[in-house]
Design a protein around this motif. Structure first.
Motif, PDB file in Angstrom:
ATOM      1  N   MET A 192       0.836  -1.207   0.000  1.00 16.28           N
ATOM      2  CA  MET A 192       0.000   0.000   0.000  1.00 16.28           C
ATOM      3  C   MET A 192       0.865   1.248   0.000  1.00 16.28           C
ATOM      4  N   TRP A 196       0.912   4.183  -2.813  1.00 17.46           N
ATOM      5  CA  TRP A 196       0.619   5.589  -2.567  1.00 17.46           C
ATOM      6  C   TRP A 196       1.831   6.460  -2.897  1.00 17.46           C
ATOM      7  N   MET A 208      -4.433  -0.246  -3.811  1.00 17.07           N
ATOM      8  CA  MET A 208      -5.761  -0.337  -3.191  1.00 17.07           C
ATOM      9  C   MET A 208      -6.410  -1.675  -3.475  1.00 17.07           C
ATOM     10  N   ILE A 215      -7.305  -7.989   2.614  1.00 16.61           N
ATOM     11  CA  ILE A 215      -8.169  -7.901   3.800  1.00 16.61           C
ATOM     12  C   ILE A 215      -9.328  -8.867   3.658  1.00 16.61           C
TER      13      ILE A 215
ATOM     14  N   ASN B  70       2.260  14.977   7.891  1.00 15.81           N
ATOM     15  CA  ASN B  70       1.719  14.211   6.770  1.00 15.81           C
ATOM     16  C   ASN B  70       1.032  12.975   7.340  1.00 15.81           C
ATOM     17  N   LEU B  72       0.163  10.202   6.126  1.00 12.28           N
ATOM     18  CA  LEU B  72       0.757   8.906   5.787  1.00 12.28           C
ATOM     19  C   LEU B  72       1.950   8.618   6.679  1.00 12.28           C
ATOM     20  N   TYR B  73       2.714   9.683   6.969  1.00 11.86           N
ATOM     21  CA  TYR B  73       3.855   9.500   7.864  1.00 11.86           C
ATOM     22  C   TYR B  73       3.375   9.161   9.261  1.00 11.86           C
ATOM     23  N   VAL B  76       2.690   5.556   9.296  1.00 11.05           N
ATOM     24  CA  VAL B  76       3.908   4.750   9.411  1.00 11.05           C
ATOM     25  C   VAL B  76       4.446   4.820  10.836  1.00 11.05           C
ATOM     26  N   LEU B  79       2.555   2.490  12.792  1.00  8.68           N
ATOM     27  CA  LEU B  79       3.043   1.133  12.539  1.00  8.68           C
ATOM     28  C   LEU B  79       4.226   0.815  13.433  1.00  8.68           C
ATOM     29  N   LEU B 110      -4.310  -0.799  10.789  1.00  5.99           N
ATOM     30  CA  LEU B 110      -3.415   0.095  10.059  1.00  5.99           C
ATOM     31  C   LEU B 110      -3.692   0.048   8.562  1.00  5.99           C
ATOM     32  N   VAL B 111      -3.929  -1.156   8.053  1.00  5.41           N
ATOM     33  CA  VAL B 111      -4.226  -1.272   6.621  1.00  5.41           C
ATOM     34  C   VAL B 111      -5.518  -0.531   6.301  1.00  5.41           C
ATOM     35  N   LEU B 112      -6.486  -0.623   7.208  1.00  6.97           N
ATOM     36  CA  LEU B 112      -7.736   0.106   6.978  1.00  6.97           C
ATOM     37  C   LEU B 112      -7.497   1.604   6.999  1.00  6.97           C
ATOM     38  N   LEU B 114      -4.724   3.148   6.198  1.00 13.41           N
ATOM     39  CA  LEU B 114      -4.079   3.486   4.921  1.00 13.41           C
ATOM     40  C   LEU B 114      -5.104   3.487   3.791  1.00 13.41           C
ATOM     41  N   PHE B 115      -5.972   2.491   3.843  1.00 14.89           N
ATOM     42  CA  PHE B 115      -7.000   2.367   2.816  1.00 14.89           C
ATOM     43  C   PHE B 115      -7.888   3.608   2.814  1.00 14.89           C
ATOM     44  N   MET B 118      -6.131   6.596   1.417  1.00 14.44           N
ATOM     45  CA  MET B 118      -6.045   6.574  -0.045  1.00 14.44           C
ATOM     46  C   MET B 118      -7.385   6.851  -0.691  1.00 14.44           C
ATOM     47  N   LEU B 119      -8.470   6.549   0.016  1.00 14.10           N
ATOM     48  CA  LEU B 119      -9.786   6.788  -0.567  1.00 14.10           C
ATOM     49  C   LEU B 119     -10.203   8.236  -0.444  1.00 14.10           C
ATOM     50  N   THR B 120      -9.509   9.009   0.410  1.00 20.52           N
ATOM     51  CA  THR B 120      -9.926  10.396   0.575  1.00 20.52           C
ATOM     52  C   THR B 120      -9.622  11.185  -0.677  1.00 20.52           C
ATOM     53  N   ILE B 123      -6.144  13.936  -1.281  1.00 22.09           N
ATOM     54  CA  ILE B 123      -5.030  13.147  -0.759  1.00 22.09           C
ATOM     55  C   ILE B 123      -3.726  13.921  -0.790  1.00 22.09           C
ATOM     56  N   THR B 124      -3.613  14.871  -1.708  1.00 19.23           N
ATOM     57  CA  THR B 124      -2.352  15.606  -1.795  1.00 19.23           C
ATOM     58  C   THR B 124      -2.253  16.682  -0.732  1.00 19.23           C
TER      59      THR B 124
END
Lengths: 459, 210, 236
Positions: A192, A196, A208, A215, B70, B72-73, B76, B79, B110-112, B114-115, B118-120, B123-124
């Protein structure tokens, strides 16, 4: 057309190349598996102490720092060998898969580097290492660079609890199989992040899709894994294997019809989690270029490739552990291993021989399952996203629950009578053998229907 | 905005801290500090160093979650914190809990996260998302929570040493769940069921709107 | 939302099993059969060029003995990879000599348009295709020696056919004498004829000159702007 001036003769592979290939093809597995065979038991604390004493040292007199350092060194050596094993097994798997796929498509495939193209994977690896290491200008530099390591760590950590033989395992954790499925989660995180941070729509979509797929399929896989856990009554990898027997009718997959269903569910879910065809949607070449690794090149790409093909071995080994009796050697019992240790501090030659036999059994079984995975990849086309989700939620999850509950009942009602388990095991094994024979007859009929015959001369 | 020099110096300081920390831990292993008069529990072994390294990873990850601009950071960092916390459970010989932590929090939560990130849509522009609460509110929250945490830390009788070998805990946990702690276990599963039903309701509403 | 009947549900499972059964047996049957393909290039029973169909369009070959120097091929070539120069023979002013007949096979797209107008069949496609070269200029085939050239062929109107050497033998001779890593030649490969310089429509001579000067660098600005922009990642 006249005859060419120079008389034309088809070139043959030079004898020296054939010999070199055979030598490397023989030495590589022997060295790798030999190192694992020797190092895995010897890095257990008691055995390590005995070894030091055997070599003329006095372990008890060592300072704690020296003990810790020497032990850490031995463990690091084992880790290094296991990592090498992962890298080399993935490389040779690539070569083997390309050979098999080309035969399945009536092609010849790799045949240039070494006899049968055996050194092709080395050439590919060298080529990848020599390529320019590109990081896209608009990519998130830190995460882009970090993502492959998540994937590699998630892959490498599985070898901690992956069994190879009776005492050949880095660490027989109490929660072995649970540990295996949880560390592979790091691979998803890496994928992932790669998707990204590449800042490319193909990579993002690939990441994705991969996340959604993994999952979803973790649920049927987890429930299907519960079936052998219930039958064995332990989470430890070695414990699950010890609960089974060496003969096919003593394997979990055949003793209990619901375990067979669970195996199929587990196998499909493993294919999906490993992004293997027919579930390679995250890297669907025709739609997404290469999915999450579109932007990767050079060594980082090589890492993804290594993990993808090394995962084949892990998948196959876990399936063998859970359902196919693992390393159990036919003709021996667990007591045989115990008796062979001998009186000395270090086990005798008979014990090492038994370990070798268990290693061979496990590796052969694993390679069979690995070949089935390869075979399926070159048989089935890629499925659509909605089909992938339908398969998971409408078919695998309900059947996994059914087999789970049925196994509970089985354990309560049937498994308390050992005779019943033997009978069902025998019946299921016989049914499987018959089905296999019918399948081979069908294959034979396919060949004769095409007016061809079995011809392995061009392997 | 941070300049390159600022970034570099931050990296330098962080690296320096890590090096000093690791160096100090190494000296602890090689030459354990001898303090006269204090009953030492023995020289710091490999286990102790591992503990401090993992604790440092956990704290660094938590700091990353809180301080990163950020999202995403931050993920991480989370994580790292979860991995470190999971590893620390092993020192309490709770291997099952440790692996569960790994599976649920990293493989699931965590994967959720991130998911979802990414869906937002925007995102930038994730940089703005972490400053929504403000430093004043954060400080207030920290001060209000601190007494509880300090009380827990000081009042708990910490065992001096973790047991050397890991005893199997899975069966004990299972028995505990189905005997002594059956009610909390069932209540928790009811909460999860309610969540599931809620998710289905939300998902179906969106389909009807189409 | 479509509802699934029980029959569809079980039928899907049955279909899956059946397709697995047949698919796997088909791939397995191919696995143990002899591959259809032959190993290129050195395990074939004969040279691959001799196994190709006769009308294969490989490298062009020019038989200088029957070349009339009409330059029809040069005019026909859509990419201008043929360059021909004709000179008068200083000894015999009536005799014309082809002093340059270069074909850049690196540019040739093997369309065959040059073969069709050739009055004598001098220029032909061969079945030769293997000519890897480390220097791309080595793919320029010089059919006329620049120092001596060759005299043009006088067409005999009554001839039914023209005596041509064996097709492919000339190209093969050239290919066999040229090592793959030979240094490139000094001359330049033929350049396609440049289109005449387009003149800007000078509608307003007075005001156009500064405007044109300003417009010249302008097109680069929009091209650079998207790259400088943060690309918005597309998500739905």
């Amino acid at each position: 057309m006249s005859v060419p001036a120079i008389p034309y003769a088809p070139k043959r592979t030079a004898k020296s190349v054939v010999l070199l290939t055979l030598a490397v093809g023989f030495i590589l597995p022997v060295a790798l598996f030999g190192a694992i065979l020797v190092l895995s038991p010897l890095t257990k604390p008691a055995m390590f102490e005995a070894l030091v004493n055997q070599l003329g040292g006095n372990y008890a007199a060592w300072s704690p720092t020296a003990k810790a350092g020497a032990y850490a060194g031995a463990a690091a050596l084992l880790g290094f060998m296991l990592l090498n094993f992962g890298a080399i097994i993935s490389g040779t798997t690539v070569w083997w898969e390309m050979r098999v796929s080309s035969r399945m498509q009536s092609r010849i495939g790799y045949n240039r580097v070494g006899a049968g193209g055996f050194f092709q994977w080395i050439a590919d690896a060298v080529k990848l290492l020599l390529k320019e290491d590109l990081v896209p200008a608009e990519a998130d530099q830190l995460l882009f660079r970090a993502a492959p390591y998540f994937v590699l760590v998630g892959f490498a950590l599985t070898f901690v609890a992956l069994p190879f033989g009776e005492s050949i395992i880095a660490a027989d954790l109490n929660v072995g199989i649970f540990y295996m499925i949880s560390v592979t989660a790091l691979v998803v995180v890496g994928i992932m992040l790669a998707g990204w941070s590449s800042n490319s729509k193909w990579a993002l979509f690939g990441g994705m899709r991969s996340a959604a797929q993994v999952i979803s399929y973790e649920i049927p896989a987890g429930i299907a894994i519960m079936v052998p856990i219930l039958m064995a009554g332990t989470l430890s990898m070695q414990g699950i294997i010890r609960a089974q027997g060496p003969w096919p009718w003593q394997w979990f997959v055949f003793t209990n019809p619901f375990a067979f269903v669970a195996f199929i569910i587990f196998f499909i879910a493993q294919l999906a989690e490993g992004n293997r065809t027919p579930f390679d949607l995250p890297e669907a070449d025709s739609e997404l270029v290469a999915g999450y690794l579109s932007e990767y090149s050079s060594f980082r790409f090589a890492l993804y490739f290594l993990v993808e093909f090394g995962n084949l071995w892990v998948m196959a080994a876990v399936a063998v552990t859970l359902f196919f009796g693992g390393w159990q050697v036919p003709g021996t019992t667990l007591q045989t291993f115990q008796d062979a240790i001998g009186p000395g501090p270090l086990p005798g030659a008979a014990w090492w021989g038994l370990q070798l036999a268990s290693l061979v059994v496990f590796v052969v079984k694993t390679l069979v399952v690995l070949n089935v995975i390869v075979w399926i990849r070159w048989t089935l086309p890629r499925i659509r996203v909605d089909q992938m989700m339908t398969l998971c939620w409408k078919y695998l999850v309900p059947f996994a629950f059914v087999s789970f509950v049925a196994t509970l009942l089985w354990m309560i009602v049937v498994a308390r009578y050992p005779v019943a388990a033997t009978v069902t095991g025998g019946v299921l094994t016989a049914v499987f053998a018959v089905v296999l024979a019918v399948f081979l007859r069908q294959t034979k009929a396919n060949i004769t229907a095409a007016g061809d015959r079995v011809d392995l001369t061009h392997w | 905005m941070k300049t390159t020099a600022g970034k570099l110096s931050a990296w330098f300081v962080a690296t320096l801290l890590v090096v000093v920390f690791l160096g100090y831990m190494t000296t602890q292993v090689i030459q354990p500090a001898y303090v006269p008069g204090v009953a030492s529990t023995g020289p710091a072994g490999l286990t102790d160093v591992l503990f401090y390294v993992l604790a440092a990873v956990t704290i660094a990850g938590a700091a990353g979650v809180a301080l990163s601009r950020n999202i995403l950071y931050s993920a991480v960092g989370l994580l790292m914190a979860l991995l470190g916390a999971g590893s620390l459970y092993v020192f309490l010989s709770a291997d099952f809990v440790a692996v569960t932590q790994l599976l649920i929090y990293i493989g699931g939560v965590l994967v959720l996260i991130l998911f979802a990130v990414m869906l937002t849509n925007r995102i930038t522009e994730v940089n703005v998302s972490n400053t929504s609460f403000g430093s004043f509110g954060g400080a207030l929250l920290g001060i209000s929570v601190a007494p509880v945490l300090i009380a827990v830390v000081t009042l708990t009788p910490w065992p001096a040493r973790a047991p050397a070998a890991l005893a199997p805990t899975t069966a004990l946990i299972g028995n505990g769940f189905l005997t002594k702690w059956l009610l909390p276990f069932e209540v928790a599963s009811l909460v999860l069921l309610a969540t599931l039903v809620g998710a289905v309701v939300i998902a179906r509403k969106e389909i009807k709107a189409d | 939302m479509a509802t699934t009947t029980v029959r569809e549900y079980t039928g899907a499972i049955k279909d899956t099993v059946v397709s697995f059964w047949h698919g796997l047996s088909i791939t397995l049957s191919h696995l143990v059969r002899r591959p259809m393909t032959v190993q290129y290039p050195d395990r074939t029973p004969m040279h691959v060029r001799d196994m190709l169909p006769p009308r294969y369009r490989g490298f062009l070959e020019v038989d200088a003995a029957i070349c009339t120097g009409c330059q029809a091929c040069e005019r026909a070539c859509p990419i201008g990879c043929i360059q021909i120069t004709l000179e008068k023979d200083p000894a015999n002013p009536k005799q014309r000599v082809v002093t340059q007949f270069d074909i850049d096979e690196a540019k040739c797209m093997f369309c065959g348009l040059c073969v069709e107008p050739c009055p004598t069949g001098s220029i032909q496609h061969t079945r030769e295709f293997e000519a890897s070269q480390s220097d791309i200029r080595n793919l320029v085939f010089r059919w006329a020696d620049p120092a001596t050239g060759f005299p043009v062929y006088k067409v005999d109107k009554t001839a039914e056919y023209y005596p041509r050497v064996e097709l492919g033998s000339l190209v093969r001779a050239k290919l066999e004498t040229r090592a793959w890593d030979a240094p490139g030649p000094k001359f330049f490969p033929p350049e396609p004829p440049r289109p005449p310089e387009e003149k800007k429509p000078a509608a307003k001579p007075a005001a156009a000159a500064p405007a044109a000067a300003a417009a010249a660098p302008a097109p680069t600005a929009p091209a650079a702007a998207p790259a400088a922009d943060k690309p918005t990642t597309e998500t739905k």
